[in-house]
Design a protein around this motif. Structure first.
Motif, PDB file in Angstrom:
ATOM      1  N   VAL A   1      42.894  49.420  29.793  1.00 57.27           N
ATOM      2  CA  VAL A   1      43.801  48.374  30.282  1.00 57.27           C
ATOM      3  C   VAL A   1      43.894  47.212  29.289  1.00 57.27           C
ATOM      4  O   VAL A   1      44.925  46.543  29.189  1.00 57.27           O
ATOM      5  CB  VAL A   1      43.318  47.858  31.665  1.00 57.27           C
ATOM      6  CG1 VAL A   1      44.214  46.728  32.169  1.00 57.27           C
ATOM      7  CG2 VAL A   1      43.283  48.998  32.663  1.00 57.27           C
ATOM      8  N   PHE A   2      42.818  47.005  28.532  1.00 53.96           N
ATOM      9  CA  PHE A   2      42.707  45.809  27.682  1.00 53.96           C
ATOM     10  C   PHE A   2      43.917  45.581  26.748  1.00 53.96           C
ATOM     11  O   PHE A   2      44.383  44.448  26.613  1.00 53.96           O
ATOM     12  CB  PHE A   2      41.416  45.883  26.862  1.00 53.96           C
ATOM     13  CG  PHE A   2      41.203  44.683  25.978  1.00 53.96           C
ATOM     14  CD1 PHE A   2      40.788  43.467  26.519  1.00 53.96           C
ATOM     15  CD2 PHE A   2      41.456  44.751  24.607  1.00 53.96           C
ATOM     16  CE1 PHE A   2      40.608  42.352  25.710  1.00 53.96           C
ATOM     17  CE2 PHE A   2      41.278  43.638  23.795  1.00 53.96           C
ATOM     18  CZ  PHE A   2      40.850  42.435  24.348  1.00 53.96           C
ATOM     19  N   PRO A   3      44.437  46.632  26.075  1.00 53.71           N
ATOM     20  CA  PRO A   3      45.586  46.390  25.171  1.00 53.71           C
ATOM     21  C   PRO A   3      46.806  45.796  25.878  1.00 53.71           C
ATOM     22  O   PRO A   3      47.675  45.190  25.230  1.00 53.71           O
ATOM     23  CB  PRO A   3      45.898  47.776  24.608  1.00 53.71           C
ATOM     24  CG  PRO A   3      44.623  48.540  24.753  1.00 53.71           C
ATOM     25  CD  PRO A   3      44.004  48.039  26.009  1.00 53.71           C
ATOM     26  N   HIS A   4      46.901  45.973  27.193  1.00 53.40           N
ATOM     27  CA  HIS A   4      48.055  45.483  27.947  1.00 53.40           C
ATOM     28  C   HIS A   4      47.828  44.085  28.528  1.00 53.40           C
ATOM     29  O   HIS A   4      48.744  43.510  29.114  1.00 53.40           O
ATOM     30  CB  HIS A   4      48.396  46.459  29.078  1.00 53.40           C
ATOM     31  CG  HIS A   4      48.647  47.854  28.614  1.00 53.40           C
ATOM     32  ND1 HIS A   4      49.798  48.228  27.948  1.00 53.40           N
ATOM     33  CD2 HIS A   4      47.872  48.981  28.700  1.00 53.40           C
ATOM     34  CE1 HIS A   4      49.736  49.512  27.653  1.00 53.40           C
ATOM     35  NE2 HIS A   4      48.571  49.992  28.093  1.00 53.40           N
ATOM     36  N   ILE A   5      46.596  43.575  28.380  1.00 53.79           N
ATOM     37  CA  ILE A   5      46.289  42.236  28.905  1.00 53.79           C
ATOM     38  C   ILE A   5      46.733  41.189  27.893  1.00 53.79           C
ATOM     39  O   ILE A   5      46.249  41.174  26.751  1.00 53.79           O
ATOM     40  CB  ILE A   5      44.779  42.084  29.195  1.00 53.79           C
ATOM     41  CG1 ILE A   5      44.333  43.091  30.257  1.00 53.79           C
ATOM     42  CG2 ILE A   5      44.463  40.665  29.658  1.00 53.79           C
ATOM     43  CD1 ILE A   5      42.835  43.075  30.526  1.00 53.79           C
ATOM     44  N   ARG A   6      47.645  40.345  28.288  1.00 51.02           N
ATOM     45  CA  ARG A   6      48.151  39.304  27.393  1.00 51.02           C
ATOM     46  C   ARG A   6      47.164  38.158  27.287  1.00 51.02           C
ATOM     47  O   ARG A   6      46.457  37.830  28.241  1.00 51.02           O
ATOM     48  CB  ARG A   6      49.500  38.787  27.908  1.00 51.02           C
ATOM     49  CG  ARG A   6      50.594  39.841  27.925  1.00 51.02           C
ATOM     50  CD  ARG A   6      51.866  39.314  28.549  1.00 51.02           C
ATOM     51  NE  ARG A   6      52.395  38.173  27.825  1.00 51.02           N
ATOM     52  CZ  ARG A   6      53.461  37.461  28.232  1.00 51.02           C
ATOM     53  NH1 ARG A   6      54.074  37.793  29.362  1.00 51.02           N
ATOM     54  NH2 ARG A   6      53.888  36.450  27.526  1.00 51.02           N
ATOM     55  N   ASN A   7      47.112  37.569  26.089  1.00 55.70           N
ATOM     56  CA  ASN A   7      46.251  36.411  25.864  1.00 55.70           C
ATOM     57  C   ASN A   7      47.027  35.155  26.245  1.00 55.70           C
ATOM     58  O   ASN A   7      47.879  34.683  25.493  1.00 55.70           O
ATOM     59  CB  ASN A   7      45.810  36.362  24.402  1.00 55.70           C
ATOM     60  CG  ASN A   7      44.865  35.204  24.137  1.00 55.70           C
ATOM     61  OD1 ASN A   7      44.200  34.712  25.058  1.00 55.70           O
ATOM     62  ND2 ASN A   7      44.811  34.761  22.896  1.00 55.70           N
TER      63      ASN A   7
END
Length: 555
Positions: free
Chosen positions: A314-320
């Motif tokens: 999921v991490f790559p899809h979590i926006r900063n």
């Protein structure tokens, strides 16, 4: 008998005309950007200093020259010296370049104004794709405001080499913009942050440049306006008034712009957080309402340690999400006027009302500046006895507007925005610096500062103070030379010139090198105006030598 020169109905009309010309789109979309880039409020220090040592003196100089010579730019400088006619010609050429592309902004303003009456605003949501199964892919990758600007308004091509055809909707809006300018012309003259940034030389250079271009120095518009004054008019007072109002408007526009920046940044930040919360809630089957903004970081750390494999997917899809980075995003020009502002407007209550008011304001600023630009072209032409003997003023005005409108159609093509950027970046910068430098040298050292001071005293009954004399003779010319050297070296050190092209597949701007034919146009834009000054002087010298040779007695 020679026809009497038209005059302003009263001094207030002249002041309003100068303010309308000077206060333009740069006050709204350039000055706030510079404030954000160079320390916020601390940028006002170099800005105010440059206003005192550069802006007001040079503005007063141009108004005084126009009022004393009572002619447009070409005639005024020819009166001072026949060898200086090229200064006026260069001003007309630069004003012609500016008029060709500047009115396109008003065309875009009309386009957005007409669409502001729709509910919802067309740039507030992404359109559906051709299958009606989801949103348009390009719009999803960019944003609804970017999509409406780049695809619906500009229908922009992937590069400057793919020109495409003239698009009829922007072309009609451009025709309307020029029609508005022509109708206004026909009315005639009678009615018409961080304090360490102070050590950054670029902050001072940009402050000087902003003052220089915001007041519209070097175009010949101010000389044209002042040429319709009574000789006794107090142009010194008017120069100070116009300078102060112009700068005050820039500062006020910055306050409004920063409030919009803050609103937009907060909205985008909260929207970003909500998307992250929704993503994590759905991915890990969390209870609705369990994950909030206050516990987001804590829950993220827990999920990463408890479910490392799933979290890594999921991490790559979590926006900063960062409020600071949103606030640090600095935008200027059309990106600020037609993307950032519209993004804020679409989220306001009664967004249609605010949109109509905003784009109406933008049009008023743009058309006011356009009237000054066209006056710089028309006044020398109507002053010419040869041209005015064949054509009335209305016909000359109509031809100038028609030619500009026809050439301006280039900017309504699919690659038109790229050519717009070329004209905006290169058509005037070096040319105007050279023009105003020659103007100050001409008044102080060719015509003579003492002689000019005597003329002003005879006209207005007031003595010229030491401040104006020192600025004209020494400080302002040295400052312009410094700016000229900086821009010249900057162009040389930059290497290959580049531009920002819209990539529809990525939904963002990408950097590309200008092709050879675009570089040739850039060189032609810079050379065509700057070379007017030496070429006309050389032509005058050769003509005088031939006259002397032809009139020499036969032995």
């Amino acid at each position: 008998m020679e026809k009497a020169r038209p005059q302003w109905g009263n001094p207030l009309q002249f002041v309003f005309a100068c303010i309308s010309y000077a206060v333009g789109l740069g006050n709204v979309w350039r000055f706030p950007y510079l404030c954000q880039m160079y320390g916020g409020g601390s940028f006002l220090v170099p800005y105010i200093i440059m206003l005192i040592v550069e802006g007001m003196p040079l503005l007063y100089l141009e108004l005084a020259v126009g009022q004393r010579m009572r002619q447009g730019s070409i005639g005024a400088w020819r009166t001072i010296s026949p060898y200086l006619s090229g200064v006026g010609v260069a001003s007309v050429v630069v004003s012609f370049f500016l008029s060709m592309y500047y009115n396109v902004i008003n065309a875009w303003g009309f386009w957005y104004l007409f669409h502001s009456f729709q509910d919802p605003l067309p740039w507030s949501v992404c359109p559906l794709n051709s299958n009606h199964t989801g949103y348009d892919e390009e719009c999803e990758k960019a944003s609804s405001t970017q999509y409406f600007w780049y695809r619906k308004t500009l229908n922009i091509s992937p590069s400057i080499q793919e020109n495409g055809g003239v698009q009829w909707e922007p072309a009609l809006c451009l025709t309307l913009a020029w029609l508005m300018v022509y109708l206004c012309i026909l009315r005639g003259t009678e009615s018409t942050g961080k304090m360490e940034q102070l050590a950054n030389p670029k902050a001072w250079i940009n402050a000087a440049t902003q003052i220089f271009f915001s007041l519209g120095l070097g175009f010949g518009s101010l000389i044209a306006f002042a040429s319709y004054n009574e000789p006794s008019n107090n142009c010194q007072k008017h120069a100070i008034i116009v300078s102060i109002i112009n700068s005050s408007t820039s500062i006020f526009a910055s306050i409004v712009t920063f409030s919009i920046y803050g609103f937009k940044a907060t909205f985008n930040y909260e929207n970003c957080l909500n998307k992250v919360i929704l993503l994590l809630t759905n991915s890990f089957d969390l209870e609705d309402g369990f994950l909030t903004v206050s516990n987001l970081e804590e829950v993220k750390n827990y999920l990463a340690s408890t479910y490392p494999n799933k979290y890594s997917e999921v991490f790559p899809h979590i926006r900063n999400c960062s409020l600071e980075s949103e606030l640090d995003t600095a935008v200027q020009g059309t990106g600020l006027a037609f993307i950032v502002y519209t993004e804020a407007i679409k989220n306001m209550e009664v967004s249609q009302l605010w949109s109509v008011l905003y784009f109406f304001m933008l049009l008023m600023l743009g058309i006011g500046s356009m009237l000054g630009n066209t006056a710089a072209i028309l006044t020398p032409l109507t002053d010419s006895k040869i041209i005015s003997s064949y054509l009335p003023k209305e016909a000359i005005s109509g031809l100038v507007c028609l030619i500009n409108c026809a050439v301006g159609m280039v900017f309504t093509m699919e690659a038109g925005n790229y050519w717009f950027d070329i004209f905006n970046d290169y058509a005037a910068t070096l040319s105007l610096l050279l023009i105003v430098l020659v103007e100050t040298i001409a008044v102080c050292y060719v015509y003579g500062l003492k002689r000019f001071e005597s003329d002003l005293r005879a006209m207005t009954g007031r003595t010229l103070s030491w401040y104006w004399k020192v600025m004209w003779a020494f400080v302002s010319p040295l400052l312009i030379v410094g700016l000229f050297i900086f821009y010249l070296s900057d162009y040389i050190l930059t290497g290959t010139l580049q531009y920002q092209a819209w990539d529809a597949t990525q939904g963002q701007l990408v950097t590309k090198d200008y092709p050879p034919h675009a570089l040739a146009v850039i060189g032609l834009l810079v050379a065509s105006s700057t070379m007017c000054i030496p070429l006309v002087a050389l032509g005058t010298f050769i003509r005088n030598r031939l006259k002397r040779g032809g009139s020499a007695p036969v032995a």
